[in-house]
Design a protein around this motif. Structure first.
Motif, PDB file in Angstrom:
ATOM      1  N   ASP A  41      30.362  43.850  32.843  1.00 24.79           N
ATOM      2  CA  ASP A  41      30.092  42.463  32.170  1.00 24.79           C
ATOM      3  C   ASP A  41      31.601  41.608  32.489  1.00 24.79           C
ATOM      4  O   ASP A  41      32.406  42.121  31.865  1.00 24.79           O
ATOM      5  CB  ASP A  41      29.744  42.502  30.807  1.00 24.79           C
ATOM      6  CG  ASP A  41      29.302  40.843  30.469  1.00 24.79           C
ATOM      7  OD1 ASP A  41      28.723  40.163  31.420  1.00 24.79           O
ATOM      8  OD2 ASP A  41      29.428  40.492  29.430  1.00 24.79           O
ATOM      9  N   GLY A  42      31.301  40.684  33.260  1.00 27.65           N
ATOM     10  CA  GLY A  42      32.386  39.957  33.590  1.00 27.65           C
ATOM     11  C   GLY A  42      33.369  40.079  34.986  1.00 27.65           C
ATOM     12  O   GLY A  42      34.000  39.133  35.142  1.00 27.65           O
ATOM     13  N   ILE A  43      33.269  41.167  35.413  1.00 25.40           N
ATOM     14  CA  ILE A  43      34.056  41.528  36.728  1.00 25.40           C
ATOM     15  C   ILE A  43      33.365  40.982  37.684  1.00 25.40           C
ATOM     16  O   ILE A  43      32.127  40.719  37.736  1.00 25.40           O
ATOM     17  CB  ILE A  43      34.216  43.102  36.655  1.00 25.40           C
ATOM     18  CG1 ILE A  43      35.351  43.132  37.899  1.00 25.40           C
ATOM     19  CG2 ILE A  43      32.884  43.858  37.325  1.00 25.40           C
ATOM     20  CD1 ILE A  43      35.908  44.620  37.941  1.00 25.40           C
ATOM     21  N   PRO A  44      34.224  40.269  38.569  1.00 26.33           N
ATOM     22  CA  PRO A  44      33.380  39.444  39.811  1.00 26.33           C
ATOM     23  C   PRO A  44      32.837  40.459  40.646  1.00 26.33           C
ATOM     24  O   PRO A  44      33.367  41.627  41.027  1.00 26.33           O
ATOM     25  CB  PRO A  44      34.746  39.117  40.382  1.00 26.33           C
ATOM     26  CG  PRO A  44      35.919  38.888  39.415  1.00 26.33           C
ATOM     27  CD  PRO A  44      35.497  39.772  38.447  1.00 26.33           C
ATOM     28  N   ALA A  45      31.599  40.231  41.201  1.00 25.34           N
ATOM     29  CA  ALA A  45      30.887  40.878  42.005  1.00 25.34           C
ATOM     30  C   ALA A  45      30.327  42.322  41.289  1.00 25.34           C
ATOM     31  O   ALA A  45      29.814  43.169  41.914  1.00 25.34           O
ATOM     32  CB  ALA A  45      31.684  41.540  43.238  1.00 25.34           C
ATOM     33  N   GLY A  46      30.315  42.293  40.121  1.00 31.30           N
ATOM     34  CA  GLY A  46      29.701  43.440  39.140  1.00 31.30           C
ATOM     35  C   GLY A  46      30.161  44.864  39.589  1.00 31.30           C
ATOM     36  O   GLY A  46      31.286  44.868  39.917  1.00 31.30           O
ATOM     37  N   ASP A  83      35.475  38.517  49.582  1.00 33.62           N
ATOM     38  CA  ASP A  83      35.847  37.322  49.256  1.00 33.62           C
ATOM     39  C   ASP A  83      35.823  36.874  47.876  1.00 33.62           C
ATOM     40  O   ASP A  83      36.705  36.200  47.366  1.00 33.62           O
ATOM     41  CB  ASP A  83      34.967  36.363  50.147  1.00 33.62           C
ATOM     42  CG  ASP A  83      35.124  36.096  51.549  1.00 33.62           C
ATOM     43  OD1 ASP A  83      36.193  36.742  51.988  1.00 33.62           O
ATOM     44  OD2 ASP A  83      34.225  35.669  52.621  1.00 33.62           O
ATOM     45  N   THR A  84      34.844  37.382  47.183  1.00 31.11           N
ATOM     46  CA  THR A  84      34.690  37.152  45.841  1.00 31.11           C
ATOM     47  C   THR A  84      35.860  37.496  44.824  1.00 31.11           C
ATOM     48  O   THR A  84      36.308  37.056  44.174  1.00 31.11           O
ATOM     49  CB  THR A  84      33.318  37.622  45.223  1.00 31.11           C
ATOM     50  OG1 THR A  84      32.331  37.018  45.907  1.00 31.11           O
ATOM     51  CG2 THR A  84      33.129  37.453  43.736  1.00 31.11           C
ATOM     52  N   LEU A  85      36.407  38.757  45.227  1.00 29.69           N
ATOM     53  CA  LEU A  85      37.434  39.436  44.662  1.00 29.69           C
ATOM     54  C   LEU A  85      38.693  38.648  45.035  1.00 29.69           C
ATOM     55  O   LEU A  85      39.808  38.672  44.150  1.00 29.69           O
ATOM     56  CB  LEU A  85      37.668  40.859  44.975  1.00 29.69           C
ATOM     57  CG  LEU A  85      36.404  41.850  44.415  1.00 29.69           C
ATOM     58  CD1 LEU A  85      36.467  43.159  44.968  1.00 29.69           C
ATOM     59  CD2 LEU A  85      36.297  41.671  42.929  1.00 29.69           C
ATOM     60  N   VAL A  86      38.911  38.403  46.142  1.00 29.96           N
ATOM     61  CA  VAL A  86      39.960  37.454  46.732  1.00 29.96           C
ATOM     62  C   VAL A  86      40.099  36.225  45.912  1.00 29.96           C
ATOM     63  O   VAL A  86      41.189  35.636  45.229  1.00 29.96           O
ATOM     64  CB  VAL A  86      39.986  37.151  48.193  1.00 29.96           C
ATOM     65  CG1 VAL A  86      41.243  36.365  48.548  1.00 29.96           C
ATOM     66  CG2 VAL A  86      40.276  38.361  49.054  1.00 29.96           C
ATOM     67  N   ASP A  87      39.059  35.487  45.751  1.00 32.42           N
ATOM     68  CA  ASP A  87      38.947  34.131  44.960  1.00 32.42           C
ATOM     69  C   ASP A  87      39.345  34.236  43.601  1.00 32.42           C
ATOM     70  O   ASP A  87      39.782  33.441  42.938  1.00 32.42           O
ATOM     71  CB  ASP A  87      37.554  33.524  45.143  1.00 32.42           C
ATOM     72  CG  ASP A  87      37.213  33.205  46.576  1.00 32.42           C
ATOM     73  OD1 ASP A  87      38.059  32.980  47.512  1.00 32.42           O
ATOM     74  OD2 ASP A  87      35.939  32.872  46.825  1.00 32.42           O
TER      75      ASP A  87
END
Length: 168
Positions: A41-46, A83-87
């Protein structure tokens, strides 16, 4: 002879019936998925974001393609996940020192710290899942699961393990 629903089945006595393994694995996978999703819960891209971040930190893959091959994630989907993790500031794309045309995915300090925090949550989820086993049994299960997973992945490298999780 009529078998009472409370009478031990043949599988409980030690004889496995065809199909028992898939039923047991399904129950385990669903229980793990529930615990793991809560831990993520809460980590980008699960869950996939966690897997990518862990692979980048521990595996030091040479490029994005290697990450996708290791995790069984399609390259187009992987691009969006990265991209999600980079952002989020957890990873960055840097020029590969050997091939400047290629990009290497590396964890930022924030990414490494985030991974450390989530590893604690994953450890709690795994311990909860395995609480019905002794420490030795849990270690044996982990060893056997890794061996079987590696064997299957080598025999069928294109199979996407994430799809199995998605379909449960």
């Amino acid at each position: 002879m009529v078998t009472n629903a409370l009478t031990p089945s043949d599988s409980e006595k030690g004889a496995a019936a065809p199909g028992d393994l898939i039923r047991h694995l399904g129950v385990i996978l669903r229980a793990f998925q529930t615990r793991f999703e809560t831990a993520m819960d809460g980590i980008p891209a699960g869950v996939r974001g966690y897997q990518i971040l862990s692979t980048v930190v521990y595996g030091n893959p040479p490029n994005q393609q290697a990450i996708g091959a290791h995790l069984g994630i399609d390259r187009t989907v992987l691009t969006y996940l990265i991209d999600t993790l980079v952002d989020a500031g957890l990873v960055e794309r840097v020029p590969d020192p050997v091939d400047r045309r290629a990009r290497k995915i590396v964890a930022t300090s924030a990414g490494t710290e985030t991974l450390t925090g989530y590893e604690g949550r994953v450890a709690v989820a795994e311990a909860d899942l395995l609480s019905g086993l002794s420490p030795q049994e849990a270690a044996t299960l982990a060893t056997l699961a890794e061996r079987l997973s590696t064997h299957i992945h080598r025999a069928h490298p294109g199979v996407n393990p994430c799809e199995a999780m998605d379909h449960l």
